[in-house]
Design a protein around this motif. Structure first.
Motif, mmCIF file in Angstrom:
data_model
loop_
_atom_site.group_PDB
_atom_site.id
_atom_site.type_symbol
_atom_site.label_atom_id
_atom_site.label_comp_id
_atom_site.label_asym_id
_atom_site.label_seq_id
_atom_site.Cartn_x
_atom_site.Cartn_y
_atom_site.Cartn_z
ATOM 1 N N ILE A 1 -1.822 2.250 2.311
ATOM 2 C CA ILE A 1 -2.764 1.616 3.238
ATOM 3 C C ILE A 1 -3.073 0.229 2.698
ATOM 4 C CG2 ILE A 1 -5.043 1.688 4.310
ATOM 5 C CD1 ILE A 1 -5.142 4.657 3.851
ATOM 6 N N VAL A 2 -3.062 -0.773 3.575
ATOM 7 C CA VAL A 2 -3.402 -2.131 3.158
ATOM 8 C C VAL A 2 -4.385 -2.725 4.176
ATOM 9 C CG1 VAL A 2 -1.166 -2.462 2.019
ATOM 10 C CG2 VAL A 2 -1.458 -3.190 4.392
ATOM 11 N N PRO A 3 -5.154 -3.748 3.777
ATOM 12 C CA PRO A 3 -6.028 -4.410 4.755
ATOM 13 C C PRO A 3 -5.189 -4.968 5.910
ATOM 14 C CG PRO A 3 -6.536 -5.147 2.519
ATOM 15 C CD PRO A 3 -5.279 -4.336 2.440
ATOM 16 N N ALA A 4 -5.724 -4.874 7.137
ATOM 17 C CA ALA A 4 -4.965 -5.281 8.321
ATOM 18 C C ALA A 4 -4.411 -6.694 8.198
ATOM 19 C CB ALA A 4 -5.842 -5.146 9.568
ATOM 20 N N THR A 5 -5.192 -7.579 7.588
ATOM 21 C CA THR A 5 -4.753 -8.979 7.498
ATOM 22 C C THR A 5 -3.529 -9.148 6.594
ATOM 23 O OG1 THR A 5 -6.454 -9.214 5.811
ATOM 24 C CG2 THR A 5 -6.951 -10.118 7.996
ATOM 25 N N ASP A 6 -3.309 -8.169 5.686
ATOM 26 C CA ASP A 6 -2.193 -8.277 4.739
ATOM 27 C C ASP A 6 -0.988 -7.466 5.167
ATOM 28 O OD1 ASP A 6 -4.089 -9.612 3.288
ATOM 29 O OD2 ASP A 6 -4.434 -7.995 1.850
ATOM 30 N N LEU A 7 -1.090 -6.771 6.326
ATOM 31 C CA LEU A 7 -0.085 -5.752 6.654
ATOM 32 C C LEU A 7 1.339 -6.286 6.613
ATOM 33 C CD1 LEU A 7 0.681 -2.894 7.629
ATOM 34 C CD2 LEU A 7 0.492 -3.778 9.963
ATOM 35 N N LEU A 8 1.588 -7.339 7.366
ATOM 36 C CA LEU A 8 2.977 -7.789 7.476
ATOM 37 C C LEU A 8 3.485 -8.334 6.143
ATOM 38 C CD1 LEU A 8 5.182 -7.721 9.510
ATOM 39 C CD2 LEU A 8 4.605 -10.065 10.171
ATOM 40 N N ASP A 9 2.635 -9.092 5.436
ATOM 41 C CA ASP A 9 3.040 -9.615 4.126
ATOM 42 C C ASP A 9 3.414 -8.481 3.184
ATOM 43 O OD1 ASP A 9 2.616 -12.159 4.967
ATOM 44 O OD2 ASP A 9 0.730 -12.457 3.888
ATOM 45 N N GLU A 10 2.593 -7.433 3.175
ATOM 46 C CA GLU A 10 2.852 -6.303 2.270
ATOM 47 C C GLU A 10 4.141 -5.589 2.661
ATOM 48 O OE1 GLU A 10 1.313 -4.994 -0.397
ATOM 49 O OE2 GLU A 10 -0.404 -6.343 -0.492
ATOM 50 N N ALA A 11 4.318 -5.367 3.969
ATOM 51 C CA ALA A 11 5.506 -4.644 4.419
ATOM 52 C C ALA A 11 6.766 -5.454 4.121
ATOM 53 C CB ALA A 11 5.401 -4.329 5.911
ATOM 54 N N VAL A 12 6.688 -6.765 4.339
ATOM 55 C CA VAL A 12 7.847 -7.630 4.043
ATOM 56 C C VAL A 12 8.106 -7.648 2.534
ATOM 57 C CG1 VAL A 12 8.674 -10.025 4.069
ATOM 58 C CG2 VAL A 12 7.662 -9.027 6.137
ATOM 59 N N MET B 1 -5.696 10.900 14.434
ATOM 60 C CA MET B 1 -6.290 10.838 13.084
ATOM 61 C C MET B 1 -6.284 9.398 12.596
ATOM 62 S SD MET B 1 -3.545 12.711 10.595
ATOM 63 C CE MET B 1 -1.781 12.420 10.736
ATOM 64 N N ASP B 2 -7.336 9.065 11.851
ATOM 65 C CA ASP B 2 -7.403 7.707 11.320
ATOM 66 C C ASP B 2 -6.495 7.592 10.096
ATOM 67 O OD1 ASP B 2 -8.719 8.583 9.003
ATOM 68 O OD2 ASP B 2 -10.698 8.026 9.742
ATOM 69 N N VAL B 3 -6.382 6.384 9.580
ATOM 70 C CA VAL B 3 -5.385 6.113 8.550
ATOM 71 C C VAL B 3 -5.710 6.842 7.244
ATOM 72 C CG1 VAL B 3 -6.490 4.034 7.610
ATOM 73 C CG2 VAL B 3 -3.986 4.205 7.656
ATOM 74 N N HIS B 4 -6.997 7.081 6.996
ATOM 75 C CA HIS B 4 -7.351 7.737 5.730
ATOM 76 C C HIS B 4 -6.955 9.208 5.764
ATOM 77 C CE1 HIS B 4 -9.218 4.016 4.600
ATOM 78 N NE2 HIS B 4 -9.860 4.013 5.761
ATOM 79 N N GLU B 5 -7.221 9.849 6.918
ATOM 80 C CA GLU B 5 -6.767 11.236 7.063
ATOM 81 C C GLU B 5 -5.240 11.287 6.983
ATOM 82 O OE1 GLU B 5 -7.923 13.194 10.722
ATOM 83 O OE2 GLU B 5 -6.981 15.072 10.090
ATOM 84 N N ALA B 6 -4.592 10.323 7.615
ATOM 85 C CA ALA B 6 -3.124 10.302 7.608
ATOM 86 C C ALA B 6 -2.578 10.130 6.201
ATOM 87 C CB ALA B 6 -2.611 9.177 8.516
ATOM 88 N N GLU B 7 -3.237 9.310 5.402
ATOM 89 C CA GLU B 7 -2.758 9.127 4.024
ATOM 90 C C GLU B 7 -2.999 10.366 3.183
ATOM 91 O OE1 GLU B 7 -4.676 6.830 1.085
ATOM 92 O OE2 GLU B 7 -2.818 5.959 0.341
ATOM 93 N N ARG B 8 -4.200 10.951 3.322
ATOM 94 C CA ARG B 8 -4.480 12.179 2.558
ATOM 95 C C ARG B 8 -3.468 13.266 2.901
ATOM 96 N NH1 ARG B 8 -9.787 11.098 4.026
ATOM 97 N NH2 ARG B 8 -9.721 12.715 5.632
#
Ligand code: HXC
Length: 258
Positions: free
Chosen positions: A180-191, A166-173
């Protein structure tokens, strides 16, 4: 000092946060025994470090982890599997909150590793699934249980029995994903999420994590009783007094983890 590890890399990207990166790019971070031992060792070291308040676990852009290492598993027989995943069980028992930062494939054991973390931050590229059925096996690192708790029977059965992703949108629903965050921001957001957790009173964070986890182990009355005992326990701490005093004095709290 350089990492003593072969399949992961660790760092402290900001004060209070331990970061563990899975690093087996040629196997899409497949979780072999070395990865299991190294992740547990690194996470345990962060867990006992009083300076660390939260741990981020991440993979690469293409894969968080594409599952247990199939080449390694193919060589095992029944007796080899007795304590095969004890390290992952121990990881799930650590007190320090774990934040999964998931980009790309989180399949099989990779999905299970993400689910045993406490907060799951996913890039918009993340793909989740339990494809073990395609190998003639089933999830073995808690996937059948944690997926059912997270997304309910309907989707858990669908995923576990067909092996589809399942894609991330199905997983979130479905309730699998915290944000969910844009891929480029993933690590910054998680940190950033981990740093926020690390800024709190450590014993309060531990109690809060234990309380939420108890919801998956027991019924409502017992769970509320457990919560109440932990809640009352806070009134024996200095951080509780400091947190409330800081609010009333309109200033930031200075927690000492006491
Ligand atoms: C070992 C793996 C692997 C895995 C990928 N690789 N997944 N090696 N174990 N789980 C290796 C491939 O063999 C390949 O190596 C390289 O990584 C790149 O993968 P490709 O398949 O070439 O990439 P791609 O075509 O982009 O496909 C990506 C993929 C696919 C869809 C993720 O790799 C895939 O289906 N992987 C297996 C997913 C899976 O079944 N996971 C569940 C495992 S069982 P070479 O050397 O050929 O380049 C499990 C059980 C949990 O997790 C515990 C309970 C028992």
């Amino acid at each position: 000092t350089p990492d003593p590890y072969t399949s992961i890399r660790t760092e402290v990207p900001v004060p209070g946060v331990g970061l563990i990166r899975l690093e087996r790019p040629k196997a899409l971070n497949a979780l072999n025994q070395a990865v299991q031992a190294e992740v547990l060792a690194a996470a345990s070291a962060f867990d006992t470090d009083p300076e660390i308040g939260a741990i981020v676990v991440t993979g690469s852009e293409r894969a968080f982890a594409a599952g247990a290492d199939i080449a390694e598993m193919a060589a095992l027989d029944y007796s080899d599997t007795e304590r095969l995943f004890d390290g992952w069980d121990r990881l799930a028992q650590l007190g320090t909150p774990l934040v999964a930062a998931v980009s790309g494939y989180a399949l099989g054991g990779g999905c299970e590793l993400a689910m045993l973390c406490d907060v799951l931050i996913a890039a918009d590229t993340a793909v989740f699934g339990q494809p073990e059925i395609n190998l003639g096996i089933l999830p073995g690192i808690g996937g059948s249980q944690r997926l059912a708790h997270a997304v309910g029977k309907a989707k858990a059965m669908d995923l576990v029995l067909t092996g589809r992703t399942m894609d991330v949108h199905e997983a979130e629903r479905a309730g699998l994903v915290s944000r969910i965050v844009p891929a480029t921001d993933l690590l910054d957001e998680a940190v950033a999420v981990a740093a926020t957790i690390a800024s709190k009173s450590k014993p309060a964070v531990l109690a809060a994590k234990q309380a939420v986890n108890r919801a998956f182990e027991t019924g409502l009355t017992e769970g509320v009783r457990f919560e109440r005992a932990l809640f009352r326990g806070r009134f024996a701490t200095m951080d509780r007094a400091e947190g409330m005093a800081a609010f009333l004095e309109k200033r930031e709290p200075r927690f000492t983890d006491r």
